[in-house]
Design a protein around this motif. Structure first.
Motif, PDB file in Angstrom:
ATOM      1  N   ARG A 109      18.442  17.417  -6.815  1.00  0.00           N
ATOM      2  CA  ARG A 109      17.363  17.347  -5.827  1.00  0.00           C
ATOM      3  C   ARG A 109      16.210  16.522  -6.391  1.00  0.00           C
ATOM      4  NH1 ARG A 109      13.613  22.337  -3.450  1.00  0.00           N
ATOM      5  NH2 ARG A 109      12.476  21.093  -1.898  1.00  0.00           N
ATOM      6  N   VAL A 110      15.628  15.685  -5.547  1.00  0.00           N
ATOM      7  CA  VAL A 110      14.414  14.962  -5.894  1.00  0.00           C
ATOM      8  C   VAL A 110      13.480  15.009  -4.690  1.00  0.00           C
ATOM      9  CG1 VAL A 110      15.408  13.403  -7.609  1.00  0.00           C
ATOM     10  CG2 VAL A 110      15.469  12.770  -5.205  1.00  0.00           C
ATOM     11  N   ALA A 111      12.197  15.065  -4.950  1.00  0.00           N
ATOM     12  CA  ALA A 111      11.200  15.062  -3.884  1.00  0.00           C
ATOM     13  C   ALA A 111       9.987  14.288  -4.368  1.00  0.00           C
ATOM     14  CB  ALA A 111      10.805  16.484  -3.498  1.00  0.00           C
ATOM     15  N   SER A 112       9.428  13.434  -3.517  1.00  0.00           N
ATOM     16  CA  SER A 112       8.326  12.592  -3.940  1.00  0.00           C
ATOM     17  C   SER A 112       7.336  12.397  -2.804  1.00  0.00           C
ATOM     18  CB  SER A 112       8.851  11.231  -4.414  1.00  0.00           C
ATOM     19  OG  SER A 112       7.794  10.434  -4.904  1.00  0.00           O
ATOM     20  N   MET A 113       6.066  12.336  -3.156  1.00  0.00           N
ATOM     21  CA  MET A 113       4.955  12.175  -2.221  1.00  0.00           C
ATOM     22  C   MET A 113       4.371  10.783  -2.367  1.00  0.00           C
ATOM     23  SD  MET A 113       3.023  13.875  -0.037  1.00  0.00           S
ATOM     24  CE  MET A 113       1.383  14.011   0.663  1.00  0.00           C
ATOM     25  N   SER A 114       3.900  10.195  -1.263  1.00  0.00           N
ATOM     26  CA  SER A 114       3.217   8.910  -1.348  1.00  0.00           C
ATOM     27  C   SER A 114       2.204   8.786  -0.218  1.00  0.00           C
ATOM     28  CB  SER A 114       4.212   7.745  -1.294  1.00  0.00           C
ATOM     29  OG  SER A 114       4.897   7.731  -0.057  1.00  0.00           O
ATOM     30  N   PHE A 115       1.113   8.095  -0.498  1.00  0.00           N
ATOM     31  CA  PHE A 115       0.101   7.833   0.518  1.00  0.00           C
ATOM     32  C   PHE A 115      -0.878   6.782  -0.011  1.00  0.00           C
ATOM     33  CE2 PHE A 115      -1.282  11.471  -1.994  1.00  0.00           C
ATOM     34  CZ  PHE A 115      -2.593  11.162  -2.335  1.00  0.00           C
ATOM     35  N   ALA A 116      -1.628   6.196   0.909  1.00  0.00           N
ATOM     36  CA  ALA A 116      -2.736   5.311   0.561  1.00  0.00           C
ATOM     37  C   ALA A 116      -4.025   6.094   0.716  1.00  0.00           C
ATOM     38  CB  ALA A 116      -2.755   4.082   1.464  1.00  0.00           C
ATOM     39  N   VAL A 117      -4.986   5.817  -0.143  1.00  0.00           N
ATOM     40  CA  VAL A 117      -6.294   6.481  -0.060  1.00  0.00           C
ATOM     41  C   VAL A 117      -7.387   5.429  -0.117  1.00  0.00           C
ATOM     42  CG1 VAL A 117      -6.260   6.944  -2.562  1.00  0.00           C
ATOM     43  CG2 VAL A 117      -7.830   8.205  -1.090  1.00  0.00           C
ATOM     44  N   ALA A 118      -8.341   5.514   0.796  1.00  0.00           N
ATOM     45  CA  ALA A 118      -9.490   4.617   0.835  1.00  0.00           C
ATOM     46  C   ALA A 118     -10.751   5.414   0.592  1.00  0.00           C
ATOM     47  CB  ALA A 118      -9.574   3.909   2.182  1.00  0.00           C
ATOM     48  N   ASN A 119     -11.605   4.894  -0.256  1.00  0.00           N
ATOM     49  CA  ASN A 119     -12.892   5.510  -0.527  1.00  0.00           C
ATOM     50  C   ASN A 119     -13.897   4.963   0.484  1.00  0.00           C
ATOM     51  OD1 ASN A 119     -15.503   6.120  -1.543  1.00  0.00           O
ATOM     52  ND2 ASN A 119     -14.694   6.283  -3.623  1.00  0.00           N
ATOM     53  N   GLY A 120     -14.461   5.827   1.328  1.00  0.00           N
ATOM     54  CA  GLY A 120     -15.391   5.375   2.350  1.00  0.00           C
ATOM     55  C   GLY A 120     -16.676   4.826   1.798  1.00  0.00           C
ATOM     56  N   ALA A 121     -17.011   5.144   0.533  1.00  0.00           N
ATOM     57  CA  ALA A 121     -18.261   4.665  -0.052  1.00  0.00           C
ATOM     58  C   ALA A 121     -18.184   3.198  -0.445  1.00  0.00           C
ATOM     59  CB  ALA A 121     -18.634   5.513  -1.265  1.00  0.00           C
ATOM     60  N   ASN A 122     -17.062   2.774  -1.033  1.00  0.00           N
ATOM     61  CA  ASN A 122     -16.966   1.393  -1.524  1.00  0.00           C
ATOM     62  C   ASN A 122     -15.863   0.580  -0.863  1.00  0.00           C
ATOM     63  OD1 ASN A 122     -14.660   2.475  -2.664  1.00  0.00           O
ATOM     64  ND2 ASN A 122     -15.364   2.308  -4.783  1.00  0.00           N
ATOM     65  N   GLY A 123     -15.050   1.203   0.010  1.00  0.00           N
ATOM     66  CA  GLY A 123     -14.034   0.474   0.749  1.00  0.00           C
ATOM     67  C   GLY A 123     -12.783   0.134  -0.031  1.00  0.00           C
ATOM     68  N   VAL A 124     -12.618   0.693  -1.229  1.00  0.00           N
ATOM     69  CA  VAL A 124     -11.469   0.359  -2.067  1.00  0.00           C
ATOM     70  C   VAL A 124     -10.270   1.241  -1.713  1.00  0.00           C
ATOM     71  CG1 VAL A 124     -10.578   0.396  -4.431  1.00  0.00           C
ATOM     72  CG2 VAL A 124     -12.848  -0.531  -3.955  1.00  0.00           C
ATOM     73  N   TYR A 125      -9.111   0.593  -1.563  1.00  0.00           N
ATOM     74  CA  TYR A 125      -7.841   1.282  -1.325  1.00  0.00           C
ATOM     75  C   TYR A 125      -7.046   1.379  -2.621  1.00  0.00           C
ATOM     76  CZ  TYR A 125      -8.137   0.691   3.786  1.00  0.00           C
ATOM     77  OH  TYR A 125      -8.505   0.748   5.102  1.00  0.00           O
ATOM     78  N   THR A 126      -6.240   2.413  -2.723  1.00  0.00           N
ATOM     79  CA  THR A 126      -5.223   2.469  -3.762  1.00  0.00           C
ATOM     80  C   THR A 126      -4.045   3.281  -3.243  1.00  0.00           C
ATOM     81  OG1 THR A 126      -4.824   2.811  -6.129  1.00  0.00           O
ATOM     82  CG2 THR A 126      -6.008   4.548  -4.959  1.00  0.00           C
ATOM     83  N   VAL A 127      -2.986   3.368  -4.041  1.00  0.00           N
ATOM     84  CA  VAL A 127      -1.759   4.061  -3.660  1.00  0.00           C
ATOM     85  C   VAL A 127      -1.480   5.197  -4.634  1.00  0.00           C
ATOM     86  CG1 VAL A 127       0.753   3.835  -3.590  1.00  0.00           C
ATOM     87  CG2 VAL A 127      -0.661   2.127  -2.479  1.00  0.00           C
ATOM     88  N   CYS A 128      -1.063   6.325  -4.097  1.00  0.00           N
ATOM     89  CA  CYS A 128      -0.595   7.444  -4.912  1.00  0.00           C
ATOM     90  C   CYS A 128       0.879   7.682  -4.605  1.00  0.00           C
ATOM     91  CB  CYS A 128      -1.390   8.709  -4.605  1.00  0.00           C
ATOM     92  SG  CYS A 128      -3.161   8.586  -4.949  1.00  0.00           S
ATOM     93  N   ALA A 129       1.690   7.853  -5.627  1.00  0.00           N
ATOM     94  CA  ALA A 129       3.119   8.145  -5.462  1.00  0.00           C
ATOM     95  C   ALA A 129       3.582   8.922  -6.679  1.00  0.00           C
ATOM     96  CB  ALA A 129       3.914   6.847  -5.311  1.00  0.00           C
ATOM     97  N   PHE A 130       4.136  10.114  -6.452  1.00  0.00           N
ATOM     98  CA  PHE A 130       4.476  10.963  -7.581  1.00  0.00           C
ATOM     99  C   PHE A 130       5.506  12.006  -7.163  1.00  0.00           C
ATOM    100  CE2 PHE A 130       0.480  12.184  -5.560  1.00  0.00           C
ATOM    101  CZ  PHE A 130       0.714  13.492  -5.158  1.00  0.00           C
TER     102      PHE A 130
END
Length: 235
Positions: A109-130
């Motif tokens: 079995r394997v399970a993994s999460m992923s999403f993009a997150v944007a900081n409303g203060a500075n407008g920077v996006y990044t990706v989380c996947a784990f």
């Protein structure tokens, strides 16, 4: 011993431009992507294809973003929010007979999460996947949820004078669907000095799940969440 999901391995390879080759190689044990004779397994290839499709929108989002965020963000940081999008996780369970005699190369079995997150203060996006858990070393092995903090992709930024890293972490509970995100970012204060801000946000996601059928010897369940805004508490 924890099994590193095959499709997380490919995800990290896709994120090479963000996290760098040395860091990616440190995160990828050889057994996570190759069989005992050095060849990639069919299950790994199939899961890799699924991961590539799932993450293509995230990577396109990052590729089209300007390199520099807004460093005139001190006032906005006082009431910032993290905006989560493309939120999904995949739960892969090996079909009967697959993975039983693989010597650990094909985890049951394997399970993994992923999403993009944007900081409303500075407008920077990044990706989380784990990964979301691992199989215990007991006999028989049981699934253990991993709700510990996981590193997301760092973003390198500059204000023209200084270079700095916007570091993000996240944690997610597969059972209760509770998510937490933290980030350290940088803004100029009233005197023009570059100041670090660290904030945390959390909440429970409203996930909808669907049967994804069979893929590469696995039965797949795909779950997604609507985009969500999480108010930030500065630390």
């Amino acid at each position: 011993m924890r099994n590193v999901p095959f499709f997380r391995a490919i995800l990290l390879l896709l994120l090479l431009p963000l996290i760098g080759t040395p860091r990616a190689l440190l995160l990828l044990p050889p057994s996570s992507i190759s069989s005992s004779d050095g060849t990639t397994t069919a299950a790994a290839a199939a899961a890799a294809a699924a991961a590539a499709a799932e993450e293509s929108d995230l990577l396109l989002l990052l590729a089209t973003q300007d390199v520099s965020g807004d460093t005139e963000c001190a006032a906005a940081s006082a009431a910032a929010s993290f905006f989560l999008s493309f939120v999904s996780y995949g739960d892969y369970t090996a079909l009967p007979g697959d993975g039983d005699d693989s010597g650990g190369l094909v985890p049951p079995r394997v399970a993994s999460m992923s999403f993009a997150v944007a900081n409303g203060a500075n407008g920077v996006y990044t990706v989380c996947a784990f990964p979301l858990g691992y199989l215990s070393g007991a006999d028989p092995a049981t699934w253990v949820d991993d709700t510990s903090w996981q590193a997301c992709a760092d973003r390198r930024d500059t204000d023209g004078k200084h270079r700095f890293t916007i570091a993000t972490g996240a944690a997610f509970g597969l059972t209760d669907r509770y998510i937490a995100v933290n980030q350290t970012w940088f803004c100029h204060d009233d005197a023009g000095r570059l100041v670090a801000y660290t904030g945390i946000a959390n909440g429970t996601l409203n996930m909808s799940c669907a049967d994804g059928g069979e893929l590469g010897g696995y039965h797949v369940e795909n779950c997604t969440s609507p985009d969500v805004e999480l108010p930030v508490t500065l630390l």
